[in-house]
Write an enzyme that holds these catalytic residues in place. Sequence first.
Site, PDB file in Angstrom:
ATOM      1  CG  HIS A   1      33.722  44.860  14.478  1.00  0.00           C
ATOM      2  ND1 HIS A   1      32.870  44.149  13.653  1.00  0.00           N
ATOM      3  CD2 HIS A   1      33.025  45.114  15.613  1.00  0.00           C
ATOM      4  CE1 HIS A   1      31.703  44.000  14.267  1.00  0.00           C
ATOM      5  NE2 HIS A   1      31.771  44.562  15.450  1.00  0.00           N
TER       6      HIS A   1
ATOM      7  CG  ASP B   1      32.885  46.004  21.699  1.00  0.00           C
ATOM      8  OD1 ASP B   1      31.723  46.163  22.094  1.00  0.00           O
ATOM      9  OD2 ASP B   1      33.187  45.290  20.729  1.00  0.00           O
TER      10      ASP B   1
END
Length: 435
Positions: free
Chosen positions: A311, A369
């Site tokens: 991330h 995600d």
Amino acid sequence: MKSDMKESGEASFTLNGKTVDLPVFKGVHGPDVVDIRKFYKETSAFTFDPGFTSTASCESKITFIDGDEGVLLYRGYPIEQLAEHSDFLEVAYLLLNGELPDRAEAERFDQSITLHTMVHEQLKNFYGGFRRDAHPMAIMVGVVGALSAFYHDSTDINDPKQRQIAIHRMIAKMPTIAAMAYKYSIGQAFVFPRNDLDYTSNFMRMCFAVQAEEYECNEVLCDALDKIFILHMDHEQNASTSTVRLAGSSGANPFACIAAGIASLWGPAHGGANEAALNMLEEIGTADRIPEFIARAKDKDDPFRLMGFGHRVYKNYDPRAKVMRKACHDVLDALGVREEPLLQVAMELEKIALEDEYFVSKKLYPNIDFYSGITLRALGFPTDMFTVLFALARTVGWIAQWREMIEDPNQKIGRPRQIYTGPSERDYVPINKRA
């Protein structure tokens, strides 16, 4: 909004022989901030910060992220605690008002949201103007932007009462609008909200019920989706939130500002990441092909990248992913779909990423995600609806940030500067004299 920034020192900056002293402020958490508001006036120079990654554009009391430590706080509360113990509307109240509600406040808020879930009857006709194969996000941008044409009584941003009505309408109607976008895309009749259901169960019913049959939401599935909504509510000054604030700084009505946020969220580098993760799993296809793609991911000369791992903000494990991983596995167990090839690929890939030295050393952990994409797929949502669900949840954060900006006495219309590198001044040449 009263400022709580505390001056903690001073920074001196020397440019072209001139020294200027700039105040340094400290927040509750996070790094110190050098106040450069007078920098241009004092030095006749701008600062250069593409993407504003080193610039605080506002003061906010809503969300805090510590990417190095893997921390996400909503109004000071760790996201893990809220996702485990709270529900969507309680967390929405927290983001909007700064504190968790007592029982009476929660009941009044829930009732207010519930009473606004229906949309204007003429709004249904708006959907008919789109092609059936239109992306649901395209529909969301258009329909949400059009709300200001249907609700004139809540567009005066200078009226606190109208702001409140607009906020409640937006949170209440977003599930209805999103479900209608889904139903329209698959050619089914719209299903209207039911006031006896909670926020997330109501949304699931509007998406998956058909008029010929009654629908009951599985508690495990609704709980998982509720957690997804909570985990996606707000995330500091990301691209879409900054877009909402920038649009709002001009005095635009809240419906237009949220539509702008939805448009920004649509980008694959932002809200489309879970959709990209699912597309990657489909590209891999079967578990026996995973080593091939792992090797490609490690090859610096190969453009292939594993989506859903690592991330930009979290240099440690994404705290939202911890919650989402459990919810994801609960859904897979409840539905008994672990044998589906795509989900087998996902689980094997997760195992390798958590154990492989290459991924561990680079802290390329599965992020939210990755798990939310798998979960939404298992719940029955097509991939082009993933970002719509993200927008539904993030609406709470957007509207909380928008209101905070409107009430901030230091708020100004956004006007980033630039370094101009085009041609220097030159004279116009008539077309018959141009070489």
